[in-house]
Design an enzyme around this catalytic site. Structure first.
Site, PDB file in Angstrom:
ATOM      1  N   ALA A   1       7.064  -5.926   5.686  1.00 60.50           N
ATOM      2  CA  ALA A   1       7.505  -4.815   4.923  1.00 60.50           C
ATOM      3  C   ALA A   1       6.105  -4.233   5.170  1.00 60.50           C
ATOM      4  O   ALA A   1       4.973  -4.231   4.529  1.00 60.50           O
ATOM      5  CB  ALA A   1       7.277  -5.633   3.521  1.00 60.50           C
TER       6      ALA A   1
ATOM      7  N   TYR B   1      -4.654   2.309   1.790  1.00 61.96           N
ATOM      8  CA  TYR B   1      -3.125   1.480   1.346  1.00 61.96           C
ATOM      9  C   TYR B   1      -2.904   2.038   2.610  1.00 61.96           C
ATOM     10  O   TYR B   1      -1.556   0.804   3.273  1.00 61.96           O
ATOM     11  CB  TYR B   1      -2.658   1.721   0.244  1.00 61.96           C
ATOM     12  CG  TYR B   1      -1.426   0.888   0.160  1.00 61.96           C
ATOM     13  CD1 TYR B   1      -0.519  -0.738   0.858  1.00 61.96           C
ATOM     14  CD2 TYR B   1      -0.630   1.063   0.068  1.00 61.96           C
ATOM     15  CE1 TYR B   1      -0.044  -1.513   0.321  1.00 61.96           C
ATOM     16  CE2 TYR B   1       0.952   0.966   0.433  1.00 61.96           C
ATOM     17  CZ  TYR B   1       1.369  -0.711   0.213  1.00 61.96           C
ATOM     18  OH  TYR B   1       2.310  -1.013  -0.015  1.00 61.96           O
TER      19      TYR B   1
ATOM     20  N   PHE C   1       7.164  -9.655  -7.010  1.00 67.11           N
ATOM     21  CA  PHE C   1       8.292  -9.164  -7.201  1.00 67.11           C
ATOM     22  C   PHE C   1       9.774  -9.326  -6.376  1.00 67.11           C
ATOM     23  O   PHE C   1      10.701  -9.166  -6.953  1.00 67.11           O
ATOM     24  CB  PHE C   1       8.106  -7.427  -8.192  1.00 67.11           C
ATOM     25  CG  PHE C   1       9.386  -6.677  -8.507  1.00 67.11           C
ATOM     26  CD1 PHE C   1      10.730  -6.554  -8.833  1.00 67.11           C
ATOM     27  CD2 PHE C   1       9.265  -5.369  -7.271  1.00 67.11           C
ATOM     28  CE1 PHE C   1      11.871  -5.587  -9.342  1.00 67.11           C
ATOM     29  CE2 PHE C   1      10.457  -4.344  -7.542  1.00 67.11           C
ATOM     30  CZ  PHE C   1      11.066  -4.936  -8.516  1.00 67.11           C
TER      31      PHE C   1
ATOM     32  N   LYS D   1      -0.736   0.110   6.367  1.00 72.92           N
ATOM     33  CA  LYS D   1       0.273  -0.392   6.395  1.00 72.92           C
ATOM     34  C   LYS D   1       0.899   0.521   7.918  1.00 72.92           C
ATOM     35  O   LYS D   1       1.212   0.239   8.376  1.00 72.92           O
ATOM     36  CB  LYS D   1       1.273   0.546   5.415  1.00 72.92           C
ATOM     37  CG  LYS D   1       1.050  -0.794   4.071  1.00 72.92           C
ATOM     38  CD  LYS D   1       0.748  -2.377   4.082  1.00 72.92           C
ATOM     39  CE  LYS D   1       2.138  -2.189   3.905  1.00 72.92           C
ATOM     40  NZ  LYS D   1       2.426  -3.604   4.358  1.00 72.92           N
TER      41      LYS D   1
END
Length: 333
Positions: free
Chosen positions: A121, A153, A11, A157
């Protein structure tokens, strides 16, 4: 300039690829299509304007030889490839951790070898279970127990951030870290738990909007092109190297208020339905009650300000989802 985008068929990645092509860059994409889609970049591949400037590789970022080849060719790297979406993480915990941690370390090592500037990111998820707002880049981190895989998650990250900063401090790698807050816009799918496209699709079909929890949890939303502008601006900012930046919107709204706003904007007859988390996600789930960024740091660095407000974001998503539904109806008929 030659630009490598990992996760470029996703996306955000597809919008970033489009913006770089519009700027005149050569764009190299690598994506394993686990959550991305060739449909996101098909218009770019078919465009005569971008002919011979877009190169797409369907493969994993764990393919070391290919990543070395692509990184060596390119001038800068945007690392967006990651396991994303709460539902995907819960359904694929081991794969998610491996891609997010091992994949990012691979990118950092190769970028160090070729001395290539790289943007990582990250996610607003790294903040964990804070209740205050706005969230500042220097805030402490608060997670739930390791038995709740929902936090895997966030932890992966955060590990990416630690690793990236270690490469900056010990090897001089020019790396920029961005924490993205709820990015929304055309091409986003609701399949992995993304709330706005899911709500919009339900509203357009006049089905009840399914709200997980009691709907009092709040978020801000950022239009994808605003996010892309921020990523490109930070990549060009020399002082951004070795720093972490929030990238997000400033209009806080509860999920219940969001549902009502979407029903009205879509001119829908839908109602809404509250679904307990344990029914929606079965197990291993905890939610973040509030997620609102401070954008003072990125504002000072590159003058970033979100340009598209929530009402405009919702209209863009509604128009896009209508086109998808109409296309499907045409095909079925």
């Amino acid at each position: 300039m030659r630009v490598l985008i990992t996760g470029g068929a996703g996306f955000i990645g597809s919008h970033l690829a489009e913006a770089c092509l519009e700027k005149g860059d050569e764009v190299y994409i690598i994506d394993d299509l686990s959550t991305g889609s060739l449909a996101n970049i098909e218009p770019l591949r078919n465009s005569k304007r971008f002919k011979n400037r877009l190169f797409v590789h369907i493969d994993t970022i764990l393919n070391h030889d290919l990543m070395e080849e692509l990184t060596g060719i390119c001038d800068i790297v945007f690392h967006l490839a990651a396991a994303v979406g709460v539902r995907y993480i819960l359904d694929n915990p081991l794969k998610s951790i491996k891609i997010n941690v091992q994949g990012t370390e691979e990118i950092l090592e190769i970028c160090t070898k070729f001395k290539k500037r790289v943007l990582i990111a990250s996610s607003s998820e790294v903040y964990g279970k804070h209740l205050h707002a706005p969230l500042v880049e220097t805030d402490n981190i608060i997670y739930g127990p390791s038995s709740k895989f929902r936090w895997s998650y966030a932890a992966s990250k955060l590990m990416d951030e630690f690793t990236a900063l270690a490469y900056y401090r010990t090897k001089g790698l020019q790396v920029v870290i961005t924490r993205l807050f709820n990015t929304v816009g055309p091409r986003q799918t609701g399949a992995y738990g993304m709330v706005i496209p899911r709500f919009v699709t339900q509203a357009l079909k006049n089905k009840p909007l399914t709200i997980y929890g009691d709907g009092t949890q709040s978020r801000t939303f950022t239009f994808v092109k605003d996010v892309v502008s921020a990523l490109m601006g930070l990549m060009e900012c020399e002082e951004a190297a070795g720093e972490v930046f929030n990238v997000g919107g400033t209009q806080e709204i509860t999920i219940l208020e969001l549902a009502k706003k979407i029903i009205k904007a879509a001119d829908s007859s839908s109602g809404y339905q509250l679904i307990p988390y344990e029914q929606a996600f079965a197990r291993d789930f905890e939610d973040m009650q509030r997620r609102v960024p401070s954008i003072e740091k990125i504002r000072k660095a590159i003058g970033f300000e979100p340009q598209v407000n929530l009402d405009e974001i919702l209209q863009q998503v509604i128009d896009y989802q209508k086109s998808i539904i109409n296309r499907q109806l045409t095909i079925n008929n």
